[in-house]
Design an enzyme around this catalytic site. Structure first.
Site, short mmCIF file in Angstrom:
data_model
loop_
_atom_site.label_atom_id
_atom_site.label_comp_id
_atom_site.label_asym_id
_atom_site.label_seq_id
_atom_site.Cartn_x
_atom_site.Cartn_y
_atom_site.Cartn_z
N LEU A 29 0.83 -1.21 0.00
CA LEU A 29 0.00 0.00 0.00
C LEU A 29 0.86 1.26 0.00
O LEU A 29 0.38 2.33 -0.35
CB LEU A 29 -0.95 -0.01 1.20
CG LEU A 29 -1.98 -1.17 1.19
CD1 LEU A 29 -2.78 -1.19 2.49
CD2 LEU A 29 -2.91 -1.06 -0.02
N HIS A 73 8.17 -4.61 7.38
CA HIS A 73 7.90 -3.17 7.54
C HIS A 73 8.40 -2.68 8.91
O HIS A 73 8.91 -1.56 9.03
CB HIS A 73 6.39 -2.88 7.45
CG HIS A 73 5.88 -2.65 6.06
ND1 HIS A 73 6.33 -1.64 5.25
CD2 HIS A 73 4.90 -3.28 5.35
CE1 HIS A 73 5.69 -1.67 4.10
NE2 HIS A 73 4.82 -2.66 4.12
O1 K1U Z 1 1.66 -4.02 3.89
C1 K1U Z 1 1.06 -3.62 2.90
O2 K1U Z 1 1.51 -2.74 2.21
C2 K1U Z 1 -0.25 -4.26 2.53
C3 K1U Z 1 -0.11 -5.25 1.39
C4 K1U Z 1 0.13 -6.62 1.98
C5 K1U Z 1 0.62 -7.70 1.05
C6 K1U Z 1 0.10 -7.91 -0.19
C7 K1U Z 1 0.57 -8.94 -0.98
C8 K1U Z 1 1.55 -9.77 -0.52
C9 K1U Z 1 2.08 -9.55 0.72
C10 K1U Z 1 1.59 -8.53 1.52
C11 K1U Z 1 -1.39 -5.21 0.57
O3 K1U Z 1 -2.43 -5.49 1.08
S1 K1U Z 1 -1.28 -4.73 -1.08
C12 K1U Z 1 -2.96 -4.90 -1.66
C13 K1U Z 1 -3.38 -6.31 -1.90
O4 K1U Z 1 -2.55 -7.19 -1.94
C14 K1U Z 1 -4.80 -6.65 -2.07
C15 K1U Z 1 -5.76 -5.69 -2.15
C16 K1U Z 1 -7.10 -6.05 -2.31
C17 K1U Z 1 -7.46 -7.37 -2.40
C18 K1U Z 1 -6.50 -8.33 -2.32
C19 K1U Z 1 -5.17 -7.99 -2.16
ZN ZN Z 2 3.73 -3.15 2.45
#
Ligand code: K1U
Ligand code: ZN
Length: 170
Positions: free
Chosen positions: A93, A138
């Protein structure tokens, strides 16, 4: 309350976060704000430094269908990791609209304090394992692009910087 999410590059996303000494009412309220912010984004995880709070707190919900499983972890740590690995196309994000394949242990045992300050331990696999490792990274000032080669990392940083500038201009 929905909190603004910091966009890379930002020095706060590179810092080592401090352990939580006391799971206070204030931190419990913050964890609820983080869940609201994560669902609103939408995302499957969020770490406190992404909203500018340099403390060891993450939230997650990796359920794709069915009942949600909002998960709050204070001081999460990987206690054991499998030798077998998994490749997942990760997003972040704080690095909007960019994705890259990252290889991580396929399953991990994680220890943490829950919202009542009680110690918990659980094995995670699949998307939960990927996500919990991404979120713990993070807390150590590490982003998923740090697993990539320098060219790809620089390209994604530049795109993120451009997007950040466009968003601040409005
Ligand atoms: O930590 C973050 O930035 C959140 C990130 C977490 C993440 C995603 C993918 C693999 C590992 C960790 C997110 O949530 S990015 C958005 C995303 O993956 C998503 C959004 C909507 C529906 C499904 C997934
Ligand atoms: Zn992240």
């Amino acid at each position: 309350m929905i909190k603004p999410i910091l966009i890379h590059p930002d020095p706060r996303l590179k810092k080592l976060c401090a352990p939580v000494d006391d799971v206070s009412d204030e931190l419990r309220a913050l964890s609820q704000d983080m869940l609201a912010t994560m669902y609103d984004a939408p995302g499957i995880g969020l770490a406190a430094p992404q909203i500018g709070v340099l403390e060891r707190l993450i939230v997650m919900d990796c359920v794709k269908e069915g009942d949600p499983e909002p998960t709050i972890m204070f001081n999460p740590e990987v206690l054991a990791a499998s030798d077998d690995t998994n490749v997942y196309e990760e997003g972040c994000l704080s690095i909007p609209e960019q994705f890259a394949e990252v290889t991580r242990p396929a399953s991990v045992r994680v220890g943490w304090l829950d919202e009542n300050g009680n110690p918990q331990e659980k094995d995670f696999d699949g998307l939960w394992a990927t996500c919990v490792q991404h979120e713990i990274d993070h807390l150590n000032g590490k982003l998923f692009i740090d697993y990539l080669g320098p060219m790809k990392r620089q390209m994604m940083t530049r795109k993120s910087q451009k997007m950040k500038r466009e968003r601040t201009r409005g």
